[in-house]
Write an enzyme that holds these catalytic residues in place. Structure first.
Site, short mmCIF file in Angstrom:
data_model
loop_
_atom_site.label_atom_id
_atom_site.label_comp_id
_atom_site.label_asym_id
_atom_site.label_seq_id
_atom_site.Cartn_x
_atom_site.Cartn_y
_atom_site.Cartn_z
N GLU A 178 0.84 -1.22 0.00
CA GLU A 178 0.00 0.00 0.00
C GLU A 178 0.87 1.26 0.00
OE1 GLU A 178 -2.79 0.27 3.25
OE2 GLU A 178 -3.60 2.16 2.54
N LYS A 220 -2.58 -1.98 -3.10
CA LYS A 220 -3.64 -1.16 -2.49
C LYS A 220 -3.26 0.31 -2.64
CE LYS A 220 -6.15 -0.29 1.77
NZ LYS A 220 -6.85 -0.92 2.91
P1 13P Z 1 -9.53 3.96 4.26
O1 13P Z 1 -10.37 3.21 3.24
O2 13P Z 1 -10.33 4.50 5.40
O3 13P Z 1 -8.57 4.91 3.64
O4 13P Z 1 -8.65 2.85 4.99
C1 13P Z 1 -8.04 1.89 4.23
C2 13P Z 1 -6.77 1.50 4.86
O5 13P Z 1 -6.60 0.36 5.24
C3 13P Z 1 -5.70 2.49 4.98
O6 13P Z 1 -4.51 1.85 5.28
#
Ligand code: 13P
Length: 340
Positions: A178, A220
């Site tokens: 991510e 992500k």
């Molecule tokens: P949000 O969808 O609230 O941004 O959270 C996703 C997430 O796991 C951030 O690391």
């Protein structure tokens, strides 16, 4: 490393009509969420809230996996079933957040961060596997300003993400990588597009060097959006086109799925934009969701920490799961919101 198992898990996480619930708020973040509904962040309140989410009837039709926090993977339902077992019994894959947070990068400009958590990670992953986790998440964040982020920030975070991903795959755990470009600020969508591209280029360069098995991984990312304070906001269609084009340039087709974070968009915006992207398909990868706030905001509001509201809160969660499930195939409509 069992490549067959890794690829199967990754594919199952982006099965048609399904996506991921991010319920891995750290102790600090869940307190912030509970503050908005005036609920004290005690261990029992956190447990009760997560039980409400995980036991919602029918969510397995739209939720393929749930990301848990360290405390949560060790907790159980009121009848004593560990959460990871309760999820697995519904066909939902348990996952775990393993980074320990973004910290100021030493000697760098204020606001530039590096995500920590590699020390002891091999041993922690072995324990999480025993506890039932089959995928993990590690989040790097990038702030946009006139001077940030720097190439150094992309490089150090990409390397940490790659080392994390390698350790996960060695433990037969699918890594979700991510690299989140934060959308706070007044930057334009052009700037967001450039920064997102640079973050992904640095990331896939390092994943390649670290021999990551891409078929057994998921990305992500943020969507390509103008900063929330930018005067030139754009349509959902433009966001969808820009995001998809950016990813066609920068994310290998071997990656089975891209699971977006919501990052502060409203729940309906996050659904509508994912829907627009899927209307542009087919794409080389599945385009799905891994939402925290965009799946949970209406649920939290309906719950308010009161056991007598559990039914209404679960209905709100089931509704968002259904809407996002529809957005996976571009079949979400605004009428679905009104029908609820
Ligand atoms: P949000 O969808 O609230 O941004 O959270 C996703 C997430 O796991 C951030 O690391």
């Amino acid at each position: 490393m069992d490549t067959k198992q890794l690829a199967e898990t990754a594919r199952a996480m982006v099965a048609p009509g399904k996506g991921i619930l991010a319920a891995d708020e750290s102790s600090g973040t869940i307190k912030k969420r509970f503050d908005t509904i005036d609920v004290e962040s005690t261990e029992e309140n956190r447990r009760a809230y997560r039980e409400l989410l995980f036991t919602t009837a029918g969510i397995e039709d739209h939720i393929s996996g749930v990301i848990l926090f360290d405390e949560t993977i060790r907790q159980s339902t009121a009848d004593g079933t560990p959460f990871a077992t309760a999820l697995s019994e519904k066909g939902i894959i348990p996952g775990i957040k393993v980074d320990t947070g973004a910290k100021q990068l030493a000697l760098a400009e204020k606001g530039e961060t590096v995500t920590e958590g590699l020390d002891g990670l091999r041993e922690r992953l072995a324990e999480y596997y025993e506890l039932g986790a089959r995928f993990a998440k590690w989040r790097a964040t990038y702030v946009i300003s006139d001077t940030l982020p720097s190439q150094l920030a992309f490089d150090v975070n990409a390397q940490a993400l790659a080392r994390y991903a390698a350790l996960c795959q060695e433990a037969d755990i699918v890594p979700i990588v991510e690299p989140e470009v934060l959308m706070q600020g007044d930057h334009t969508i052009d700037r967001s597009d450039d920064v997102t591209a640079a973050a992904h280029q640095a990331l896939y360069d390092e994943l390649f060097k670290h021999r990551i098995f891409l078929e057994g991984s998921l990305l992500k990312p943020n969507m390509v959006l103008p900063g929330y304070d930018c005067k030139q906001q754009v349509s959902d269609e433009e966001i969808a086109e820009r995001t998809v084009r950016n990813f066609r340039w920068n994310v290998p087709a071997a990656v089975p799925g891209i699971v977006f974070l919501s990052g502060g968009q409203s729940d309906e915006q996050a659904t509508a934009r994912l829907n627009e992207m899927n209307k542009l398909g087919p794409h080389p990868w599945q385009l799905s969701f891994s939402y925290g706030r965009a799946l949970q905001a209406p649920t939290l509001k309906a719950w308010k920490g009161d056991a007598s509201n559990v039914g209404a809160a679960q209905a709100a969660f089931a509704h968002r799961a259904r809407c996002n499930g529809a957005a996976r195939s571009g079949s979400y409509t605004a009428e679905m919101e009104k029908a609820a």
